[in-house]
Motif scaffolding. Structure first.
Motif, PDB file in Angstrom:
ATOM      1  N   TYR A  29     -13.934  -0.313   1.754  1.00  0.00           N
ATOM      2  CA  TYR A  29     -13.397   0.227   0.502  1.00  0.00           C
ATOM      3  C   TYR A  29     -13.291  -0.809  -0.621  1.00  0.00           C
ATOM      4  N   GLU A  30     -13.811  -2.020  -0.371  1.00  0.00           N
ATOM      5  CA  GLU A  30     -13.887  -3.076  -1.387  1.00  0.00           C
ATOM      6  C   GLU A  30     -12.555  -3.308  -2.102  1.00  0.00           C
ATOM      7  N   GLY A  31     -11.463  -3.129  -1.354  1.00  0.00           N
ATOM      8  CA  GLY A  31     -10.137  -3.387  -1.899  1.00  0.00           C
ATOM      9  C   GLY A  31      -9.583  -2.297  -2.781  1.00  0.00           C
ATOM     10  N   VAL A  32     -10.366  -1.233  -3.041  1.00  0.00           N
ATOM     11  CA  VAL A  32      -9.871  -0.128  -3.876  1.00  0.00           C
ATOM     12  C   VAL A  32      -8.804   0.661  -3.131  1.00  0.00           C
ATOM     13  N   MET A  33      -8.984   0.832  -1.822  1.00  0.00           N
ATOM     14  CA  MET A  33      -7.993   1.484  -0.981  1.00  0.00           C
ATOM     15  C   MET A  33      -7.144   0.398  -0.303  1.00  0.00           C
ATOM     16  N   THR A  34      -5.876   0.671  -0.091  1.00  0.00           N
ATOM     17  CA  THR A  34      -4.984  -0.326   0.498  1.00  0.00           C
ATOM     18  C   THR A  34      -4.703   0.003   1.961  1.00  0.00           C
ATOM     19  N   PRO A  35      -4.492  -1.021   2.801  1.00  0.00           N
ATOM     20  CA  PRO A  35      -4.188  -0.772   4.219  1.00  0.00           C
ATOM     21  C   PRO A  35      -2.969   0.131   4.374  1.00  0.00           C
ATOM     22  N   ALA A  36      -3.071   1.096   5.273  1.00  0.00           N
ATOM     23  CA  ALA A  36      -2.002   2.082   5.427  1.00  0.00           C
ATOM     24  C   ALA A  36      -0.793   1.490   6.141  1.00  0.00           C
ATOM     25  N   THR A  37       0.379   1.907   5.702  1.00  0.00           N
ATOM     26  CA  THR A  37       1.640   1.505   6.330  1.00  0.00           C
ATOM     27  C   THR A  37       2.236   2.650   7.148  1.00  0.00           C
ATOM     28  N   GLY A  38       1.493   3.730   7.283  1.00  0.00           N
ATOM     29  CA  GLY A  38       1.959   4.953   7.908  1.00  0.00           C
ATOM     30  C   GLY A  38       1.347   6.110   7.152  1.00  0.00           C
ATOM     31  N   PRO A  39       1.907   7.295   7.250  1.00  0.00           N
ATOM     32  CA  PRO A  39       1.317   8.426   6.539  1.00  0.00           C
ATOM     33  C   PRO A  39       1.479   8.356   5.025  1.00  0.00           C
ATOM     34  N   PHE A  40       2.527   7.671   4.524  1.00  0.00           N
ATOM     35  CA  PHE A  40       2.842   7.666   3.097  1.00  0.00           C
ATOM     36  C   PHE A  40       2.672   6.276   2.482  1.00  0.00           C
ATOM     37  N   SER A  41       2.217   6.240   1.229  1.00  0.00           N
ATOM     38  CA  SER A  41       2.132   4.972   0.513  1.00  0.00           C
ATOM     39  C   SER A  41       3.517   4.336   0.424  1.00  0.00           C
ATOM     40  N   PRO A  42       3.617   3.015   0.563  1.00  0.00           N
ATOM     41  CA  PRO A  42       4.940   2.366   0.682  1.00  0.00           C
ATOM     42  C   PRO A  42       5.792   2.427  -0.573  1.00  0.00           C
ATOM     43  N   GLU A  43       5.185   2.657  -1.753  1.00  0.00           N
ATOM     44  CA  GLU A  43       5.978   2.666  -2.983  1.00  0.00           C
ATOM     45  C   GLU A  43       6.656   4.009  -3.253  1.00  0.00           C
ATOM     46  N   LEU A  44       6.374   5.000  -2.439  1.00  0.00           N
ATOM     47  CA  LEU A  44       6.957   6.324  -2.662  1.00  0.00           C
ATOM     48  C   LEU A  44       8.410   6.363  -2.213  1.00  0.00           C
ATOM     49  N   PRO A  45       9.234   7.220  -2.854  1.00  0.00           N
ATOM     50  CA  PRO A  45      10.664   7.238  -2.536  1.00  0.00           C
ATOM     51  C   PRO A  45      10.991   7.739  -1.140  1.00  0.00           C
ATOM     52  N   TRP A  46      10.031   8.358  -0.474  1.00  0.00           N
ATOM     53  CA  TRP A  46      10.290   8.854   0.886  1.00  0.00           C
ATOM     54  C   TRP A  46       9.564   8.025   1.948  1.00  0.00           C
ATOM     55  N   ALA A  47       9.039   6.867   1.572  1.00  0.00           N
ATOM     56  CA  ALA A  47       8.426   5.978   2.562  1.00  0.00           C
ATOM     57  C   ALA A  47       9.499   5.100   3.203  1.00  0.00           C
ATOM     58  N   PRO A  48       9.329   4.701   4.451  1.00  0.00           N
ATOM     59  CA  PRO A  48      10.305   3.821   5.101  1.00  0.00           C
ATOM     60  C   PRO A  48      10.442   2.492   4.342  1.00  0.00           C
ATOM     61  N   GLU A  49      11.659   2.022   4.215  1.00  0.00           N
ATOM     62  CA  GLU A  49      11.897   0.772   3.510  1.00  0.00           C
ATOM     63  C   GLU A  49      11.255  -0.387   4.273  1.00  0.00           C
ATOM     64  N   GLY A  50      10.521  -1.219   3.552  1.00  0.00           N
ATOM     65  CA  GLY A  50       9.891  -2.380   4.176  1.00  0.00           C
ATOM     66  C   GLY A  50       8.672  -2.053   5.013  1.00  0.00           C
ATOM     67  N   ALA A  51       8.102  -0.856   4.846  1.00  0.00           N
ATOM     68  CA  ALA A  51       6.932  -0.470   5.638  1.00  0.00           C
ATOM     69  C   ALA A  51       5.766  -1.412   5.361  1.00  0.00           C
ATOM     70  N   ALA A  52       5.056  -1.817   6.414  1.00  0.00           N
ATOM     71  CA  ALA A  52       3.933  -2.733   6.290  1.00  0.00           C
ATOM     72  C   ALA A  52       2.823  -2.289   7.240  1.00  0.00           C
ATOM     73  N   PRO A  53       1.574  -2.659   6.938  1.00  0.00           N
ATOM     74  CA  PRO A  53       0.478  -2.305   7.838  1.00  0.00           C
ATOM     75  C   PRO A  53       0.658  -2.951   9.211  1.00  0.00           C
ATOM     76  N   VAL A  54       0.126  -2.321  10.239  1.00  0.00           N
ATOM     77  CA  VAL A  54       0.124  -2.904  11.579  1.00  0.00           C
ATOM     78  C   VAL A  54      -0.895  -4.041  11.620  1.00  0.00           C
ATOM     79  N   SER A  55      -0.480  -5.194  12.084  1.00  0.00           N
ATOM     80  CA  SER A  55      -1.386  -6.332  12.180  1.00  0.00           C
ATOM     81  C   SER A  55      -2.215  -6.238  13.464  1.00  0.00           C
TER      82      SER A  55
END
Length: 492
Positions: free
Chosen positions: A287-313
């Motif tokens: 995705y040439e950096g246009v898409m970001t690694p997923a932290t779960g089903p929801f983008s991390p900046e959304l108000p209903w995303a888990p606090e501190g969510a990060a991609p699985v390493s």
């Protein structure tokens, strides 16, 4: 209007006689049945309209209804816009609207967001108002009424064996010719309730292949091309006759895992597969950096995303440890991965996953084809893994719709075949929760559970790449992709 000169300048443009060609990436596959995703295609053509409009900022606005109110715990009333008529000249009154919604409720395979599990019935209160009764209190019903599934057609549309969409919509454009699986020709609705549309005509071309959409945009054969391949961006950006933009979408690409049968009925195996996937590498290469690694089903900046969510390493040693704990030799695992070709990047994505899991010792066999050919088996649970791009607001405009459809035991789009009583109870509670903060907290907890249990392997959060010819004016990429051809759209 289906000729190759659709993208050329038309005499009279700028005076209300303009024409555009729109490249639609998802052709109808169910004869326009509104309970299916065909309704979304029909809404993008500017033909189909629902009662409520989902605005770009996530709020709800007026469409065919002007007000709505929860008059009882299990009843909502919608006041209809007066003076609206269907394109066949018949009035859009309460009886017609109630009939259209009742028809939707009675479908054999119901719409994900509006069905008899949720809605008890629809009735006309008087000529200009309808009442929708729900099975239980549902604070999110107005969001259900903003989905294209609940679009309103004239009574004539329902008289035959399949839906008749010619002359039965209320929108700014009327379908005048359909070439099945190829194109639609449209003319402005001169009697549109929202005012005379700026364009005189339009064409919708079904172009499943993203590379072909990009090529036809380059040549001017189409004027608007959504869902373009990331790899096309550099070339398109070098064309002065084309404008390209990216828009963050409430959508995540995932590798769906069939939780109902081995090997993915074991959460340890799912977690091992999750740890073996390098989402950072996928984001950068595919995705040439246009898409970001997923932290779960929801983008991390959304108000209903888990606090501190990060991609699985990625951690192959941990993946091997998890498989050992599960008592599974990775060399015994052979997985078939389905990748549908309307997403052009899925072929390369499947190959990368094949290589990454190969390093763990897991064999992956990739099978490509049309989405429609895969869906029956996936819905039936007859598959191993499946690449899917899925919007988490598309069914309801609120995550509860997505969670209910995809992760409840009887969810209508539960492709993971995941079933957990506690999850069902939490989602059901959210549907009745009037306190938005409390509802968002429930969504965050559910997202954390789905990620920690590796119900699916969430890969990247998506942004849409959309291109238009430079002459197009007043086009806005809707975040849920509900609308495209609007009354304000025009050309210079």
């Amino acid at each position: 209007m289906s000729g190759g000169d659709a993208g050329q300048t038309n005499e009279g443009e700028g005076t209300g006689n303009g024409h555009v060609a729109y490249a639609e990436f998802y052709p109808p596959i169910a004869a326009w049945a509104l309970e299916t995703d065909d309704s979304f295609t029909l809404a993008r053509t500017g033909c189909l309209e629902p009662l409520v409009q989902y605005e770009s900022d996530g709020s709800l606005g007026e469409k065919l209804a002007t007000t709505w109110e929860q008059v009882e715990p299990t009843a909502w009333e919608f006041q209809l816009r007066e003076g609206v008529q269907f394109q066949d000249g018949t009035p859009m009154d309460a009886e017609a609207v109630a009939g259209a919604l009742t028809h939707l409720l009675e479908r054999k395979t119901p719409a994900r967001s509006f069905n008899s599990d949720v809605v008890a019935g629809v009735e006309a209160v008087d000529e200009t108002a309808i009442r929708i009764r729900t099975k239980q209190p549902d604070v999110l019903l107005p969001y259900r009424m903003a989905t294209p599934n609940t679009g309103i057609l004239a009574p004539k549309a329902y008289e035959g064996k399949q839906l008749d969409v010619k002359g039965t919509c209320t929108g700014p454009f009327e379908i005048v010719e359909e070439i099945p699986q190829q194109s639609l020709s449209l003319e402005r609705n001169e009697d549109y309730w929202g005012g005379t549309p700026a364009l005189a005509t339009a064409e919708v071309r079904y172009i499943v292949d993203g590379a072909v959409r990009a090529t036809q945009l380059q040549t001017g054969e189409v004027d608007i091309a959504p869902v373009l391949p990331v790899v096309s961006m550099a070339e398109l950006e070098g064309n002065d006759d084309v404008e390209v933009s990216t828009v963050e979408m409430p959508r995540t690409t995932a590798m769906m895992l069939n939780n109902s049968r081995p090997p993915f009925d074991d959460p340890l195996v799912r977690q091992a597969i999750q740890k073996a996937i390098d989402t950072e590498a996928i984001s950068g290469s595919i995705y040439e950096g246009v898409m970001t690694p997923a932290t779960g089903p929801f983008s991390p900046e959304l108000p209903w995303a888990p606090e501190g969510a990060a991609p699985v390493s990625r951690d192959l040693d941990e993946a091997r440890r998890l498989l050992d704990e599960a008592g599974v030799d990775p060399s015994t695992l052979s997985i078939e991965l389905l990748a549908y070709n309307s997403r052009p990047e899925f072929g390369d994505l499947a190959t990368v996953i094949q290589d990454q899991l190969g390093e763990l010792g897991v064999e992956v066999k990739v099978k490509s084809g049309e989405y429609a050919s895969f869906e029956p088996d996936v819905l039936a649970g007859d598959y191993d893994a499946f690449l899917l791009s899925r919007g988490y607001l598309i069914d309801l405009g609120d995550p509860a719709g997505y969670l209910a459809a995809d992760y409840t035991c009887k969810g209508s789009y539960n492709l993971a075949h995941y079933c957990d009583a506690e999850t069902d109870a939490s989602i059901n509670q959210a549907l009745q929760e009037e306190d938005q903060d409390a509802r968002f907290q429930t969504y965050a907890e559910l997202a954390e559970r789905l990620q920690s249990e590796a119900v699916n392997v969430f890969l990247v959060h998506e942004s849409a790449v959309v291109g238009t010819t430079a002459r197009v004016e007043n086009f806005e990429q809707h975040p849920l992709n509900f609308y495209a051809l609007t009354s304000e759209l025009t050309v210079s």
